[in-house]
Design a protein around this motif. Structure first.
Motif, mmCIF file in Angstrom:
data_model
loop_
_atom_site.group_PDB
_atom_site.id
_atom_site.type_symbol
_atom_site.label_atom_id
_atom_site.label_comp_id
_atom_site.label_asym_id
_atom_site.label_seq_id
_atom_site.Cartn_x
_atom_site.Cartn_y
_atom_site.Cartn_z
ATOM 1 N N LEU A 140 -5.961 33.303 -13.717
ATOM 2 C CA LEU A 140 -5.394 33.772 -14.979
ATOM 3 C C LEU A 140 -3.978 33.264 -15.222
ATOM 4 O O LEU A 140 -3.458 33.406 -16.318
ATOM 5 C CB LEU A 140 -5.433 35.300 -15.026
ATOM 6 N N GLN A 141 -3.370 32.679 -14.208
ATOM 7 C CA GLN A 141 -2.008 32.175 -14.351
ATOM 8 C C GLN A 141 -2.022 30.797 -15.002
ATOM 9 O O GLN A 141 -2.900 29.982 -14.753
ATOM 10 C CB GLN A 141 -1.339 32.104 -12.980
ATOM 11 N N GLY A 142 -1.043 30.555 -15.836
ATOM 12 C CA GLY A 142 -0.886 29.240 -16.449
ATOM 13 C C GLY A 142 -1.952 28.915 -17.482
ATOM 14 O O GLY A 142 -2.670 29.786 -17.971
ATOM 15 N N ASP A 143 -2.080 27.620 -17.779
ATOM 16 C CA ASP A 143 -2.955 27.162 -18.852
ATOM 17 C C ASP A 143 -4.200 26.449 -18.362
ATOM 18 O O ASP A 143 -4.972 25.918 -19.153
ATOM 19 C CB ASP A 143 -2.181 26.228 -19.791
ATOM 20 N N SER A 144 -4.417 26.425 -17.048
ATOM 21 C CA SER A 144 -5.575 25.711 -16.514
ATOM 22 C C SER A 144 -6.881 26.363 -16.980
ATOM 23 O O SER A 144 -6.887 27.449 -17.556
ATOM 24 C CB SER A 144 -5.518 25.686 -14.986
ATOM 25 N N ILE A 145 -7.983 25.693 -16.699
ATOM 26 C CA ILE A 145 -9.300 26.191 -17.088
ATOM 27 C C ILE A 145 -9.563 27.507 -16.361
ATOM 28 O O ILE A 145 -9.341 27.614 -15.157
ATOM 29 C CB ILE A 145 -10.399 25.151 -16.743
ATOM 30 N N LYS A 146 -10.065 28.492 -17.087
ATOM 31 C CA LYS A 146 -10.274 29.827 -16.516
ATOM 32 C C LYS A 146 -11.694 30.056 -16.015
ATOM 33 O O LYS A 146 -11.914 30.828 -15.098
ATOM 34 C CB LYS A 146 -9.941 30.916 -17.548
ATOM 35 N N TRP A 147 -12.690 29.404 -16.659
ATOM 36 C CA TRP A 147 -14.092 29.640 -16.293
ATOM 37 C C TRP A 147 -14.950 28.522 -16.892
ATOM 38 O O TRP A 147 -14.458 27.672 -17.622
ATOM 39 C CB TRP A 147 -14.560 31.011 -16.797
ATOM 40 N N ASN A 148 -16.223 28.572 -16.580
ATOM 41 C CA ASN A 148 -17.180 27.622 -17.141
ATOM 42 C C ASN A 148 -17.239 27.761 -18.667
ATOM 43 O O ASN A 148 -17.010 28.824 -19.208
ATOM 44 C CB ASN A 148 -18.588 27.896 -16.581
ATOM 45 N N PHE A 149 -17.605 26.690 -19.308
ATOM 46 C CA PHE A 149 -17.823 26.625 -20.751
ATOM 47 C C PHE A 149 -16.540 26.803 -21.565
ATOM 48 O O PHE A 149 -16.561 27.345 -22.659
ATOM 49 C CB PHE A 149 -18.948 27.573 -21.202
ATOM 50 N N THR A 150 -15.442 26.267 -21.016
ATOM 51 C CA THR A 150 -14.243 26.088 -21.822
ATOM 52 C C THR A 150 -14.485 24.829 -22.642
ATOM 53 O O THR A 150 -14.969 23.829 -22.119
ATOM 54 C CB THR A 150 -12.990 25.939 -20.938
ATOM 55 N N LYS A 151 -14.189 24.898 -23.936
ATOM 56 C CA LYS A 151 -14.523 23.822 -24.858
ATOM 57 C C LYS A 151 -13.247 23.283 -25.521
ATOM 58 O O LYS A 151 -12.451 24.068 -26.018
ATOM 59 C CB LYS A 151 -15.496 24.347 -25.917
ATOM 60 N N PHE A 152 -13.097 21.958 -25.504
ATOM 61 C CA PHE A 152 -11.952 21.309 -26.139
ATOM 62 C C PHE A 152 -12.455 20.433 -27.272
ATOM 63 O O PHE A 152 -13.328 19.589 -27.070
ATOM 64 C CB PHE A 152 -11.186 20.443 -25.134
ATOM 65 N N LEU A 153 -11.887 20.632 -28.456
ATOM 66 C CA LEU A 153 -12.253 19.852 -29.636
ATOM 67 C C LEU A 153 -11.215 18.748 -29.826
ATOM 68 O O LEU A 153 -10.001 19.006 -29.825
ATOM 69 C CB LEU A 153 -12.316 20.762 -30.856
ATOM 70 N N ILE A 154 -11.719 17.520 -29.965
ATOM 71 C CA ILE A 154 -10.878 16.328 -30.039
ATOM 72 C C ILE A 154 -11.144 15.627 -31.369
ATOM 73 O O ILE A 154 -12.304 15.426 -31.742
ATOM 74 C CB ILE A 154 -11.237 15.347 -28.884
ATOM 75 N N ASP A 155 -10.081 15.240 -32.075
ATOM 76 C CA ASP A 155 -10.286 14.543 -33.351
ATOM 77 C C ASP A 155 -10.632 13.071 -33.117
ATOM 78 O O ASP A 155 -10.661 12.593 -31.982
ATOM 79 C CB ASP A 155 -9.090 14.729 -34.293
ATOM 80 N N ARG A 156 -10.896 12.356 -34.187
ATOM 81 C CA ARG A 156 -11.361 10.963 -34.100
ATOM 82 C C ARG A 156 -10.317 10.011 -33.498
ATOM 83 O O ARG A 156 -10.656 8.922 -33.056
ATOM 84 C CB ARG A 156 -11.780 10.469 -35.488
ATOM 85 N N GLU A 157 -9.057 10.436 -33.476
ATOM 86 C CA GLU A 157 -7.998 9.616 -32.892
ATOM 87 C C GLU A 157 -7.734 9.970 -31.430
ATOM 88 O O GLU A 157 -6.842 9.393 -30.804
ATOM 89 C CB GLU A 157 -6.701 9.763 -33.696
ATOM 90 N N GLY A 158 -8.465 10.960 -30.897
ATOM 91 C CA GLY A 158 -8.304 11.328 -29.491
ATOM 92 C C GLY A 158 -7.323 12.448 -29.229
ATOM 93 O O GLY A 158 -6.977 12.720 -28.079
ATOM 94 N N ASN A 159 -6.872 13.124 -30.285
ATOM 95 C CA ASN A 159 -5.938 14.239 -30.134
ATOM 96 C C ASN A 159 -6.694 15.536 -29.873
ATOM 97 O O ASN A 159 -7.703 15.812 -30.523
ATOM 98 C CB ASN A 159 -5.091 14.404 -31.399
ATOM 99 N N VAL A 160 -6.172 16.336 -28.965
ATOM 100 C CA VAL A 160 -6.771 17.644 -28.665
ATOM 101 C C VAL A 160 -6.325 18.598 -29.769
ATOM 102 O O VAL A 160 -5.139 18.888 -29.909
ATOM 103 C CB VAL A 160 -6.328 18.166 -27.280
ATOM 104 N N VAL A 161 -7.283 19.091 -30.560
ATOM 105 C CA VAL A 161 -6.933 19.942 -31.699
ATOM 106 C C VAL A 161 -7.375 21.392 -31.532
ATOM 107 O O VAL A 161 -6.965 22.248 -32.309
ATOM 108 C CB VAL A 161 -7.493 19.374 -33.026
#
Length: 181
Positions: A140-161
């Motif tokens: 639970l500390q920090g911003d790392s992945i907390k569990w399975n099925f964390t989803k990151f949406l990336i735009d067409r230029e490769g930016n994490v949005v």
């Protein structure tokens, strides 16, 4: 820097670059086949079918870091996902997504979009919080992945949005996906 700068391995062990997805909207997900959130694979596949022709590409990275919920080998994972959930989007080589051995892609993703909490109205959120607090409080500390099925949406230029935790169901992402395609 963007996600297109990262190299990853396919389930068969070949090195490939995420550059090949330039121009697409990506949804990068860490998955596991023995997790309470595994049924999300079916809805992720439905999103792929619904928006794939408009430029969406889902890419899955299995991980065994959370309660050993991914015991299968790489080829077995691909087969399980296809047979049980109809998945035909890429399932890459199993990786660590947090801590000292985390794949650099996931370290980058977490650095771009911080953890903002779980959707506490999700029916499993209280159980998940209980497990994390009792067995894995350091997750639970920090911003790392907390569990399975964390989803990151990336735009067409490769930016994490966008970052969406396991307690966000795939169809809840539709307005975010539609805004990018």
């Amino acid at each position: 820097m963007s996600v297109f700068d990262f190299k990853v391995k396919t389930a068969s062990g070949l090195t490939t670059s995420l550059e090949k997805y330039r121009g697409k909207v990506l949804l990068i997900v860490n998955t596991a086949t023995k997790c309470g959130f595994t049924p999300q694979l079916t809805d992720l596949q439905k999103l792929q079918e619904r928006y794939g022709d408009q430029g969406l590409q889902i890419v899955a990275f299995p991980s065994n870091q959370f309660a050993e919920q991914e015991p299968l080998k790489d080829g077995e994972i691909t087969e399980f996902c296809a047979l049980n959930h109809g998945v035909n989007f890429p399932i890459l080589k199993k990786v660590d997504v947090r801590d000292e051995n985390a794949h650099p892609l996931f370290t980058y993703l977490a650095s771009q979009k911080p953890f903002e909490g779980f959707n506490m109205s999700h029916p499993v959120s209280k159980l998940l919080m209980s497990i994390l607090n009792e067995r894995h409080p350091h997750y639970l500390q920090g911003d790392s992945i907390k569990w399975n099925f964390t989803k990151f949406l990336i735009d067409r230029e490769g930016n994490v949005v966008g970052r969406f935790e396991s307690t966000t169901e795939p169809f809840e992402l539709e307005p975010h996906i539609e805004a990018l395609i």
